[in-house]
Design a protein around this motif. Structure first.
Motif, PDB file in Angstrom:
ATOM      1  N   GLY A 102       0.793  -1.226   0.000  1.00  0.00           N
ATOM      2  CA  GLY A 102       0.000   0.000   0.000  1.00  0.00           C
ATOM      3  C   GLY A 102       0.820   1.267   0.000  1.00  0.00           C
ATOM      4  O   GLY A 102       0.336   2.320  -0.352  1.00  0.00           O
ATOM      5  N   SER A 103       2.013   1.215   0.465  1.00  0.00           N
ATOM      6  CA  SER A 103       2.829   2.423   0.542  1.00  0.00           C
ATOM      7  C   SER A 103       4.267   2.074   0.396  1.00  0.00           C
ATOM      8  O   SER A 103       4.660   0.905   0.543  1.00  0.00           O
ATOM      9  CB  SER A 103       2.578   3.137   1.886  1.00  0.00           C
ATOM     10  OG  SER A 103       2.956   2.299   2.947  1.00  0.00           O
ATOM     11  N   LEU A 104       5.033   3.050   0.101  1.00  0.00           N
ATOM     12  CA  LEU A 104       6.461   2.859  -0.035  1.00  0.00           C
ATOM     13  C   LEU A 104       7.162   3.580   1.094  1.00  0.00           C
ATOM     14  O   LEU A 104       6.816   4.688   1.462  1.00  0.00           O
ATOM     15  CB  LEU A 104       6.951   3.427  -1.375  1.00  0.00           C
ATOM     16  CG  LEU A 104       6.467   2.697  -2.634  1.00  0.00           C
ATOM     17  CD1 LEU A 104       6.971   3.448  -3.871  1.00  0.00           C
ATOM     18  CD2 LEU A 104       6.958   1.271  -2.639  1.00  0.00           C
ATOM     19  N   VAL A 105       8.170   2.894   1.630  1.00  0.00           N
ATOM     20  CA  VAL A 105       8.974   3.476   2.695  1.00  0.00           C
ATOM     21  C   VAL A 105      10.352   3.760   2.133  1.00  0.00           C
ATOM     22  O   VAL A 105      10.961   2.870   1.518  1.00  0.00           O
ATOM     23  CB  VAL A 105       9.066   2.526   3.895  1.00  0.00           C
ATOM     24  CG1 VAL A 105       9.942   3.131   4.974  1.00  0.00           C
ATOM     25  CG2 VAL A 105       7.673   2.235   4.453  1.00  0.00           C
ATOM     26  N   ALA A 106      10.825   4.924   2.333  1.00  0.00           N
ATOM     27  CA  ALA A 106      12.122   5.312   1.801  1.00  0.00           C
ATOM     28  C   ALA A 106      12.958   5.872   2.923  1.00  0.00           C
ATOM     29  O   ALA A 106      12.470   6.555   3.818  1.00  0.00           O
ATOM     30  CB  ALA A 106      11.969   6.339   0.695  1.00  0.00           C
ATOM     31  N   GLU A 107      14.256   5.514   2.852  1.00  0.00           N
ATOM     32  CA  GLU A 107      15.210   6.024   3.816  1.00  0.00           C
ATOM     33  C   GLU A 107      15.886   7.243   3.180  1.00  0.00           C
ATOM     34  O   GLU A 107      16.296   7.195   2.031  1.00  0.00           O
ATOM     35  CB  GLU A 107      16.271   4.954   4.134  1.00  0.00           C
ATOM     36  CG  GLU A 107      15.713   3.686   4.720  1.00  0.00           C
ATOM     37  CD  GLU A 107      15.166   3.871   6.107  1.00  0.00           C
ATOM     38  OE1 GLU A 107      15.507   4.864   6.758  1.00  0.00           O
ATOM     39  OE2 GLU A 107      14.410   2.982   6.564  1.00  0.00           O
ATOM     40  N   MET A 108      15.979   8.332   3.922  1.00  0.00           N
ATOM     41  CA  MET A 108      16.568   9.555   3.410  1.00  0.00           C
ATOM     42  C   MET A 108      18.028   9.622   3.788  1.00  0.00           C
ATOM     43  O   MET A 108      18.415   9.348   4.924  1.00  0.00           O
ATOM     44  CB  MET A 108      15.839  10.781   3.970  1.00  0.00           C
ATOM     45  CG  MET A 108      14.442  10.967   3.408  1.00  0.00           C
ATOM     46  SD  MET A 108      13.725  12.534   3.943  1.00  0.00           S
ATOM     47  CE  MET A 108      14.864  13.688   3.212  1.00  0.00           C
TER      48      MET A 108
END
Length: 809
Positions: A567-573
């Motif tokens: 459902g969503s994307l998780v991204a590391e900054m």
């Protein structure tokens, strides 16, 4: 001598008186006994002649005799006549009587002579003598009584009363003595037979004929009369014994002289020649013995055995040539020789005896027989030592073999008992017999397992029915008593009967798996197996068996962070100012297997820019390996593979989205089409429908999306909760930038509470101060949503995982 002198004197005086009266011639007479000693006084001639002794000296008186022998001498000084030499009347006059010496005594100046007569009287100085000291007669034993035999007369030199007076014959058993006086004065002596002779009683008779004179003291002479009795065949042979006894040793060689019998015949010559013979006719004596006809020696001509005959009666006959006989018996005792071994006779015996037999139980009865006698037949029997039996002697050479101690078939199931019997002979003979005795079993031993406890290993995911292990118990008993059956004792494992886990083969003791085991559900369990024998009553023992389940690499690693959702994307900054080694994030994965199957390694499989990031092999940390530049793309996509160390190894892949930017607007513009790069073909249709729905039903669509996301996460958590994996999931901590330059400046603090049931294990994370995480929802058309730190990832109160992330601007 004094008596003779007195007598002589009287005679002289008488003679002188007569001379003086009737004669004038000068004659004197003396009487002296013979054998007077030299120098003895004959008479006082001077006195008797009436002369002075001086006249004898002056007249030179001397004796004149016509004979050459001078027995008398004159002593002129004393005027006496003396004996000059010993006078033996028998030599001087022999048998003439009277015996006298005549001589004259002559004197000179004037010449005168006188006649002197000295009469010599006899004394008993000679004993009667026989011409022969021994005479022999041969007289037949058949001579009749009254026969006469003339004997020689004895001669006595003395005369008168001193001569032979009478005869004596001794002994007088068979003969008498008769003396006849002849007309000439001599005597004839005869021996008359008055009792018949028996040569067999007395072959030779010795008689003594004694002639005795009448002198004082009496003197005698003897003659031996030897009578040889001539034989007549009037006697039969006579054995020296009526019964003879002899001893012969059995097994003596032929020709052995057993005994010698002797018979005598009182006769002589051919009348006494004896012949010996055996007269037995019924028995077998003649086959065993023989007698020498001439000397009576009984010899052995056959075999002699004490055990066949202990004695023999031999009838013997002695015969002379005249046909006269005599008989006797010879008893021959056979002397035993130790030539027979003892014979062992088994009267009764038991081949089998129970091991629980009582003491003194009779096993075998034995009778001993030795044909020898005496010490040779005395038998002693014995058995070997260190046996639970003893040999007891009873009467009449009977022995009993009885038990002497406890029997144990398990220690000795069979006994070979050697009975040895030896006699007391020299050398001793012996015989032996071996008795085989089986010990029957009694169920007195319980089965015994080879080990006090067992451990067995089985790899999980096994096939049901697989043989796991074999327990083995041995029973020292025999046959049915040793037949072991294996029984699984009732017990439970985690509330489930153990029989649903394993089964035991009753005959072989093989333990089979009833089900397939899962190491992640159960790691080990134990149960008890009973071994029971087939005796009556049965005996049993039990043992504990522990089954250890070995892990198999049947579970791939599970990635716990970052969470992959649709459902969503998780991204590391990652700020562009990040230094080398900047910690971007950490991939957290677990493997529910154990051991090396759970050893995980992390590898960077794909990356937008491999030169920018690296993954720690052991810890899964993603760090920068160089300085970020402006040329680096804002959106970076990393594919990390997690592999375990099992054989074969299993792996899982996780996609980590990294945003290289210093601000959210920059990230937003780059991530608008980010989701279009997915590999799945269905995403394009999904986005088109979303776009149409957003335009038409913005509010409704947003609400549905939010509800859908909630339901999806709830279902994921329930799936994890209801999984039967015993391994506790590993949840990632919050990371801090070791250099202090990253956006992940705070650490996740978590607590692990683990039990044997993974469904009841908790892993709680403490709240972090901030988190730099971007959640990208494709339905929001590029709108970035800030996730509050207070919001729980899993909303269920019983969820094992509580994570409160927050995004810090």
């Amino acid at each position: 001598r004094d008596a003779r002198v007195i007598t002589m004197t009287r005679q002289v005086l008488l003679f002188v008186s007569l001379l003086s009266i009737g004669s004038v011639l000068g004659q004197v007479s003396y009487t002296i006994p013979e054998e007077m000693a030299k120098g003895s006084l004959v008479g006082n001639i001077a006195h008797d002649l009436g002369l002075q002794t001086k006249r004898l000296a002056s007249g030179k008186a001397r004796i004149y005799t016509r004979g050459s022998d001078e027995y008398i001498e004159l002593n002129r000084e004393r005027g006496v006549l003396l004996v000059k030499e010993r006078i033996d009347r028998e030599a001087l006059c022999r048998q003439t009587t009277p015996c006298a010496l005549h001589f004259q005594i002559i004197l000179e100046n004037p010449m005168e002579f006188y006649t002197v007569i000295v009469q010599i009287t006899d004394i008993n100085d000679n004993a009667p003598t026989f011409k022969k000291s021994e005479i022999n007669f041969k007289i037949s034993e058949s001579t009749i009584t009254g026969a006469k035999f003339v004997l020689e007369r004895a001669v006595d030199l003395d005369v008168g009363i001193n001569g032979v007076h009478h005869y004596e014959l001794k002994p007088s058993d068979n003969f008498a003595l008769k003396v006849h006086n002849n007309a000439d004065g001599n005597k004839n002596v005869e021996m008359v037979l008055q009792k018949p002779l028996d040569r067999e009683k007395q072959e030779q008779i010795s008689l003594v004929l004694t002639a005795v004179d009448g002198g004082e003291p009496q003197m005698s002479g003897t003659m031996l009369i030897v009578i040889t009795v001539l034989d007549a065949n009037d006697n039969a042979p006579v054995f020296t014994q009526t019964t003879y006894k002899a001893t012969v040793t059995e097994n003596s060689p032929k020709g052995t002289v057993v005994a010698a019998v002797t018979a005598t015949d009182a006769d002589q010559g051919s009348n006494s020649k004896i012949t010996y013979s055996i007269t037995n006719s019924v028995d077998d004596v003649r086959k065993v013995f023989d007698v020498n006809e001439e000397n009576g020696e009984v010899t052995l001509i056959g075999n002699i055995d004490f055990e066949e005959s202990q004695n023999y009666q031999i009838n013997l006959l002695a015969s002379d040539e005249g046909g006269l006989t005599d008989s006797c018996k010879l008893t021959v005792d056979v002397q035993d020789v130790n030539d027979n071994k003892p014979e062992i006779n088994i009267m009764s015996k038991s081949n089998v005896i129970s091991e629980n037999a009582k003491f003194n139980t009779v096993v075998t009865m034995i009778n001993i027989d030795d044909k020898d006698s005496g010490e040779n037949g005395n038998v002693q029997c014995f058995i070997s030592d260190n046996l639970p039996f003893v040999l007891k002697a009873s009467t009449n050479n009977f022995y009993s073999l009885v038990t002497d101690s406890e029997l144990d078939r398990e220690r000795a199931s069979e006994y070979n008992i050697t009975v040895t019997c030896s006699d007391e002979g020299v050398p001793s003979l012996s015989s032996s017999v071996t008795l085989t005795l089986q010990i029957s079993d009694v169920n007195d031993n319980a089965p015994v397992f080879e080990r006090s406890s067992y451990e067995a290993y089985i790899v999980e995911n096994n096939t049901p029915g697989l043989s796991i292990f074999t327990v083995k118990a041995r029973d020292a008993d025999w046959n049915q008593n040793a037949r072991v059956s294996y029984i699984l004792e009732d017990s439970s494992v985690n509330g489930v009967p153990v029989s649903s886990y394993v089964s035991v083969s009753a005959d072989s003791g093989v333990i089979h798996a009833v089900r397939s085991f899962d190491y992640e559900q159960i790691k080990d369990f134990q149960f008890r197996v009973k071994a029971q024998d087939g005796g009556s009553p049965p005996l049993s023992s039990n043992v504990t068996v522990k089954i250890l389940i070995q892990d198999q690499n049947d579970n791939p690693p599970q990635v716990l962070y970052p969470v992959q959702t649709g459902g969503s994307l998780v991204a590391e900054m990652v700020p562009r100012s990040a230094d080398v080694g900047y910690l971007v994030t950490k991939v957290v994965a677990v493997d529910v297997d154990s051991g090396q199957n759970a050893w995980l390694s992390y590898k960077l499989q794909k990356a937008t820019d491999r030169a920018l990031f690296e993954v720690g092999l052991q810890n899964g940390e993603i760090r920068t390996i160089r300085q970020v530049t402006d040329k680096d793309a804002v959106k970076q996509r990393l594919t990390v593979t997690v592999e375990d160390n099992g054989l074969p190894s299993r792996s899982a892949t996780v996609i980590v989205n990294v945003a290289v930017a210093d601000s959210f607007p920059e990230v937003l513009s780059e991530f608008t089409d980010f989701t279009q790069d997915k590999e799945y073909n269905d995403n394009l249709t999904f986005y088109l429908v979303l776009a149409l729905a957003v335009v038409s039903f913005l509010f409704i669509t947003c609400l549905v999306v939010i509800i859908s996301v909630k339901i999806y996460r709830w279902r994921q958590s329930r799936i994890l909760y209801h999984s039967n994996l015993p391994v506790i999931p590993y949840y990632p901590p919050r990371y801090s930038d070791t250099l202090g330059t990253g956006t992940l400046q705070h650490v996740y603090n978590y607590e692990v509470c683990r039990t044997t049931d993974s469904r009841k294990s908790d892993c709680k994370f403490g709240r972090a101060g901030s988190q730099n995480v971007l959640v990208m929802d494709p339905s929001s058309t590029g709108t970035m949503q800030r996730i509050q730190s207070e919001k729980s990832i899993l909303d269920e109160p019983d969820s094992p995982l509580e994570v409160s992330p927050s995004v810090t601007e």
